[in-house]
Design a protein around this motif. Structure first.
Motif, PDB file in Angstrom:
ATOM      1  N   ALA A 179      38.742  16.890  77.635  1.00 55.88           N
ATOM      2  CA  ALA A 179      37.201  16.442  78.305  1.00 55.88           C
ATOM      3  C   ALA A 179      36.846  16.284  79.142  1.00 55.88           C
ATOM      4  O   ALA A 179      36.094  15.554  79.985  1.00 55.88           O
ATOM      5  N   GLY A 180      38.124  14.733  79.487  1.00 54.83           N
ATOM      6  CA  GLY A 180      38.564  14.596  81.008  1.00 54.83           C
ATOM      7  C   GLY A 180      38.532  15.172  81.828  1.00 54.83           C
ATOM      8  O   GLY A 180      38.317  15.251  83.049  1.00 54.83           O
ATOM      9  N   ILE A 181      38.995  16.832  81.571  1.00 50.14           N
ATOM     10  CA  ILE A 181      39.330  17.248  82.661  1.00 50.14           C
ATOM     11  C   ILE A 181      37.758  18.323  83.248  1.00 50.14           C
ATOM     12  O   ILE A 181      37.302  18.173  84.233  1.00 50.14           O
ATOM     13  N   ALA A 182      36.753  18.322  82.107  1.00 49.09           N
ATOM     14  CA  ALA A 182      35.227  18.600  82.010  1.00 49.09           C
ATOM     15  C   ALA A 182      34.680  17.761  83.065  1.00 49.09           C
ATOM     16  O   ALA A 182      33.723  18.616  83.952  1.00 49.09           O
ATOM     17  N   GLY A 183      35.381  16.396  82.377  1.00 46.49           N
ATOM     18  CA  GLY A 183      34.499  15.868  83.355  1.00 46.49           C
ATOM     19  C   GLY A 183      34.463  15.368  84.587  1.00 46.49           C
ATOM     20  O   GLY A 183      33.564  15.351  85.610  1.00 46.49           O
ATOM     21  N   LYS A 184      36.079  15.886  84.972  1.00 49.61           N
ATOM     22  CA  LYS A 184      36.039  15.854  86.434  1.00 49.61           C
ATOM     23  C   LYS A 184      35.505  16.920  87.503  1.00 49.61           C
ATOM     24  O   LYS A 184      34.778  16.733  88.496  1.00 49.61           O
ATOM     25  N   LEU A 185      35.262  18.205  86.619  1.00 53.70           N
ATOM     26  CA  LEU A 185      35.186  20.089  87.182  1.00 53.70           C
ATOM     27  C   LEU A 185      33.110  19.991  87.390  1.00 53.70           C
ATOM     28  O   LEU A 185      33.495  20.322  87.894  1.00 53.70           O
ATOM     29  N   GLY A 186      32.805  18.965  87.022  1.00 55.35           N
ATOM     30  CA  GLY A 186      31.265  18.323  86.813  1.00 55.35           C
ATOM     31  C   GLY A 186      30.525  19.345  85.405  1.00 55.35           C
ATOM     32  O   GLY A 186      29.926  19.692  85.616  1.00 55.35           O
ATOM     33  N   LEU A 187      31.364  19.414  84.265  1.00 49.98           N
ATOM     34  CA  LEU A 187      30.728  20.760  82.844  1.00 49.98           C
ATOM     35  C   LEU A 187      30.590  19.178  82.141  1.00 49.98           C
ATOM     36  O   LEU A 187      31.292  17.680  82.187  1.00 49.98           O
ATOM     37  N   LYS A 188      29.901  18.631  81.480  1.00 49.18           N
ATOM     38  CA  LYS A 188      28.846  18.281  80.394  1.00 49.18           C
ATOM     39  C   LYS A 188      29.874  19.255  79.555  1.00 49.18           C
ATOM     40  O   LYS A 188      29.950  19.961  78.843  1.00 49.18           O
ATOM     41  N   LEU A 189      29.781  18.125  77.836  1.00 46.68           N
ATOM     42  CA  LEU A 189      30.359  18.493  76.479  1.00 46.68           C
ATOM     43  C   LEU A 189      29.635  17.552  76.173  1.00 46.68           C
ATOM     44  O   LEU A 189      29.227  16.730  75.865  1.00 46.68           O
ATOM     45  N   GLY A 190      29.842  18.788  74.949  1.00 48.93           N
ATOM     46  CA  GLY A 190      29.431  18.272  73.377  1.00 48.93           C
ATOM     47  C   GLY A 190      30.462  17.858  72.414  1.00 48.93           C
ATOM     48  O   GLY A 190      31.339  19.006  72.402  1.00 48.93           O
ATOM     49  N   ILE A 191      30.255  17.211  71.925  1.00 53.18           N
ATOM     50  CA  ILE A 191      30.783  17.382  70.296  1.00 53.18           C
ATOM     51  C   ILE A 191      30.460  18.856  69.102  1.00 53.18           C
ATOM     52  O   ILE A 191      29.147  18.289  68.571  1.00 53.18           O
ATOM     53  N   TYR A 192      30.882  19.441  68.673  1.00 52.89           N
ATOM     54  CA  TYR A 192      30.566  20.476  67.998  1.00 52.89           C
ATOM     55  C   TYR A 192      31.526  19.951  66.981  1.00 52.89           C
ATOM     56  O   TYR A 192      32.381  19.551  66.736  1.00 52.89           O
ATOM     57  N   ASP A 193      31.277  19.325  65.545  1.00 50.86           N
ATOM     58  CA  ASP A 193      30.787  18.512  64.813  1.00 50.86           C
ATOM     59  C   ASP A 193      31.968  18.780  63.341  1.00 50.86           C
ATOM     60  O   ASP A 193      32.079  17.916  62.814  1.00 50.86           O
ATOM     61  N   ASP A 194      32.351  19.573  63.585  1.00 49.72           N
ATOM     62  CA  ASP A 194      33.130  20.628  62.949  1.00 49.72           C
ATOM     63  C   ASP A 194      34.388  21.623  62.838  1.00 49.72           C
ATOM     64  O   ASP A 194      34.619  22.513  63.477  1.00 49.72           O
TER      65      ASP A 194
END
Length: 894
Positions: free
Chosen positions: A81-96
């Protein structure tokens, strides 16, 4: 999820030129094991480069359940998630884990057996004794032993706590009224039971001509799936499945991790040896259900249950509709309501999708035909969506289907618009659906994405990108990642072209966002008919017929609920609901309505000049007691609507906005919408193999801008009286237009393809060489047959074609490739000219001097020939690869 721009921001051209993550493709990122940090860096950077805007990490069956949510898993999740944020990607929690939200990889029910799914089963007999036996989950078992092992501890389906919930004596045939149904629950009990069956007994003897029907609940002893009627099950799921992720992510919530996505929450769909009657599966049971049903139906729980499986006279349809309405409302609040309140408390968005029985179909129940959707979160789509912050739906394979249109409809009903469409591929060449479609081409997926955008999708969600491409020579579905609903698109040879698809489709979505769709026809979503009549009733197929018929004639539509009609306004003979304007309302084989308010609105609308059409069966029941025939439609069709019927309906509608006429045998896909300031937006897309011609007119003249989804450029506004739009196969046009104040006679022609001098076309048949790798030796090859027929049957990758191209005349030249399987880059004299991922495969070579030039074509096929080899999935012939028709060199006209 990313905030959608509103107001003037939507109309800004820079949003079209550089669409944000809300419009870009998103993808599940399948984790088959816990990834190392370098893998996260490499893959996330690759996803970003290829144009994906949002990633959802999903642990799949290949990952051990012990690893899921372990400390190592949570650490890797936080790093990713930290890497995604630095790249400008959004992240969602797939919940299971895997799918079916709520079980948390089995953790929800650990030490909480009371939260495991509990179901109602029933049997009827003419004697005092009966049994429930042979219970099995056919839907799960068809997916194979690994799925059974995931859902059931020890791969065993066992039951306990057998309890008689209702027992009724009634005539064996022809129940005329509820007065003939006698509640004998207190006189019926379980006398024997084990893990797979139970025997129940009545302390009397049914009279001749009478039957005893007994409803028994049992809790699964082994299922990891939860009881969705219990809010405490959702609370426990949050405690053990979601909170650990949120806590591990820390400050990464809510940016870049801004939403949680649930996927098909549903208990098992069980059948058993004694099942009979109208309901096709068991249904969930909880202690709160009887009171909810009694309040909703005004009848005792036992007698309401009887109506589910047998006709009980005139009250049957009402009781069924109100029973399932109460059941669904209880489930919605217990599961979805609990999740929504948690998400809001965490400052994130709740989204996801329920089971869609219509997946891959236009018929309301044309997809998952083996289940009765009334037992799950799978019928009341408007009510389910009210608990989400953003709408998402599921789609299967690469054909137009109902899901995005219904998704857009429920979103607008709940004050939003458009939806995310998850798209997964199930195999068509083999009965093993999870083997997927490694033969998928970029052209196929692009065409589907554009169709989905025209039907109501804002964001295309891939299922998915893979951490690994799995193992060779192992056809096992699911546990071998290669055959876990392939393709993993990042392992396709054409993956490096994905950015072309991502940029173009994101711009089309952003273009559509700036306007409200023109939808002259409203289709009533027949919720209470679906509840009362069941999935095999004709309302399902009539919905499909209306949808396909309207779209075939270029008419858009939207679904509305009875609640939408109750709050609608009628102005100048038009109905305004869900933020849209309608000239007609269609009732697709509607037999049951919830309320007289719906009848009142339809009557007022009809009296004001609106059109009310119906088809199939006629209205017979209104649940609050009104006569079924209180309002007659303007037109009733006894059978399915046909082409002539659709034409008659459309001819009765008012005209608004630009007129689009088709002057070719086929009709392009189209989307038409209007801006607040009076401008209109039009998308035209030719998903066929032949040229199509449309003509646009708008009053006495109109100003027109052409917005290029390929480049992001916006053309200067030009005035026309008529505009002819010629669409080559797979071509799309985005056009913005507005009426002019002055009349004009200028006729325009919009066509992207240059004027070619046909006599100067040279067929480049001979002299080609080929290699599967630039360092390999080149061999002669024919370009009128694919490389799979010339000694490279198992090769999937980028093949290189080379030709010494002799030019005799200095001129402007174009290279045309009639058949490419499936993407191609053209290089001339060592310089890349361009890349093409779909038809037309045409390259402007520029002005060439006489002499010999080096032409190189780098063609990538699909992964099918590589990944299906030595498996039952390959088929009789290899998939086409490379060039299969001679390239043409064409001189431009002077």
């Amino acid at each position: 999820m990313e905030q959608i721009p509103t107001g003037q921001d939507i109309g800004r051209r820079d949003l079209f030129e550089n669409p944000t993550a809300a419009f870009r493709p998103s993808a599940y990122w399948f984790w088959h094991s816990i990834p190392a940090e370098d893998v996260c860096h490499a893959q996330l950077a690759d996803f970003k480069q290829k144009g994906i805007g949002t990633i959802l990490i999903q642990a799949r069956l290949a990952m051990s359940r012990d690893d899921y949510l372990s400390p190592a898993y949570l650490d890797a999740y936080r790093v990713a998630a930290g890497i995604a944020g630095k790249l400008g990607l959004k992240l969602g929690i797939y919940d299971d884990y895997n799918w079916i939200s709520g079980h948390a990889g089995g953790r929800t029910v650990v030490d909480r057996d009371d939260l495991r799914e509990r179901h109602l089963f029933w049997s009827s007999s003419g004697g005092a004794r009966g049994e429930i036996s042979g219970i099995h989950p056919p839907f799960t078992r068809t997916m194979g032993p690994d799925i059974v092992a995931w859902q059931y501890e020890g791969s065993i389906v066992e039951w306990c706590e057998w309890t008689v919930e209702a027992a009724l004596l009634h005539p064996s045939v022809g129940i005329d009224s509820l007065d003939q149904v006698v509640d004998v629950t207190a006189r019926t009990s379980i006398i024997e039971s084990d893990g797979i069956s139970c025997t129940h007994a009545f302390d009397g003897v049914p009279a001749e001509g009478q039957v005893l029907t007994v409803f028994v609940s049992a809790r699964s002893r082994t299922s990891r799936l939860i009881n969705y009627l219990l809010p405490e099950a959702a609370e426990r799921f949050i405690e053990v499945g979601l909170d650990p992720l949120i806590e591990a992510l820390g400050a990464l919530v809510p940016d870049p991790v801004g939403f949680v996505f649930y996927d098909q929450p549903a208990a098992g769909f069980y059948k058993w040896s004694q099942i009979s009657g109208d309901l096709g599966n068991s249904l969930l049971y909880a202690p709160t259900l009887p009171d909810a049903v009694s309040r909703g139906t005004g009848e005792t729980f036992a007698r309401a249950l009887m109506a589910l499986v047998r006709g009980v006279g005139p009250e049957t349809l009402r009781l069924r509709a109100q029973f399932y309405a109460a059941y669904s409302a209880l489930m919605n609040e217990a599961f979805s309501g609990t999740l929504r309140r948690w998400a809001e408390g965490r400052g994130i968005v709740l989204t996801g999708h329920e089971i869609l029985p219509h997946v891959s179909s236009w018929s309301l129940n044309g997809g998952f035909t083996s289940i009765d959707p009334r037992v799950a979160l799978a019928v009341d789509f408007f009510g389910i969506d009210a608990y989400r912050h953003e709408t998402a739906v599921d789609s299967n394979n690469f054909v137009a289907q109902l899901a995005p249109k219904l998704g857009d409809s429920v979103a607008r009903s709940n004050g939003r618009s458009r939806c995310v469409v998850e798209t997964y591929a199930s195999a068509e060449r083999t009965p093993v659906r999870a083997a997927g479609q490694w033969e998928l081409t970029l052209e196929t997926m692009r065409a589907q994405a554009i169709r989905l955008h025209c039907l109501g999708s804002r964001q295309f969600l891939w299922h998915g990108v893979y951490q690994t491409d799995g193992r060779d020579d192992d056809p096992t579905p699911f546990s071998n990642p290669r055959f876990d609903f392939g393709p993993g698109i990042n392992f396709e040879p054409w993956w490096s072209y994905h950015d072309l698809f991502a940029e173009e489709t994101a711009r089309i979505s952003a273009f559509i966002e700036g306007a409200t769709p023109r939808t002259p026809v409203a289709i009533l979503y027949p919720l209470h008919t679906a509840f009362a009549e069941g999935p095999r009733h004709s309302h399902a197929t009539h919905i499909g017929a209306w949808c396909k018929g309207l779209l075939a004639e270029g008419c858009d539509f939207m679904f509305v609920s009875e609640a939408d009609l109750a709050t609608a306004t009628i102005e100048n003979g038009r109905l305004r609901a869900s933020g849209l304007v309608f000239d007609a309302v269609v009732l697709p084989s509607v037999t049951v309505l919830e309320t007289t308010k719906t009848l009142h609105t339809l009557a007022v609308f009809k009296a004001a000049g609106g059109a009310v059409w119906s088809s199939g069966e006629r209205l017979s029941t209104v649940c609050d007691g009104a006569a079924g025939r209180a309002v007659g439609p303007s037109i009733h069709l006894e059978g399915m609507p046909g082409k002539d019927d659709i034409t008659a309906l459309l001819q009765s509608l008012r005209s608004s906005g630009p007129d689009l006429a088709c002057h070719s045998a086929g009709r392009p896909w189209q989307w038409v919408g209007y801006e607040d300031a009076g401008w209109w937006r039009v998308v035209l897309f030719n998903d066929g193999a032949s040229h199509l011609i449309s003509e646009i007119s708008f009053g006495d003249g109109f100003a027109c801008e052409v917005w290029s989804a390929t480049t992001g450029d916006v053309g200067k506004a030009t005035a026309f009286s008529h505009l002819t739009v010629a669409l080559a196969p797979q071509e799309v046009q985005c056009i913005r237009l507005s009426k002019t104040t002055q009349k004009t006679t200028v006729r325009g022609h919009l066509e992207h393809q240059p004027l070619l001098a046909a006599p100067r076309a040279i067929s480049l048949v001979d002299g080609w060489s080929f290699a599967p790798d630039p360092d390999a030796g080149f061999v002669p090859i024919s370009v009128v047959a694919g490389w799979e027929t010339q000694g490279f049957a198992g090769f999937s990758g980028t093949g290189i074609y080379r030709l010494a191209l002799e030019i005799g005349d200095e001129a402007e030249w174009v290279l045309e490739l009639p058949e490419v399987h499936t993407v191609v880059a053209a290089l001339l004299d060592g310089r890349q000219i361009d890349r093409r991922g779909w038809r037309p495969y045409r390259f402007a070579l520029g002005r060439l001097l006489p002499g010999v030039h080096s032409l190189e074509l780098r063609v990538a096929n699909t992964a099918a020939n590589r990944y299906y080899i030595n498996t039952p999935y390959l088929g009789d012939t290899a998939d086409k690869s490379g060039l299969s028709a001679a390239p043409k060199l064409i001189q431009l006209a002077n």
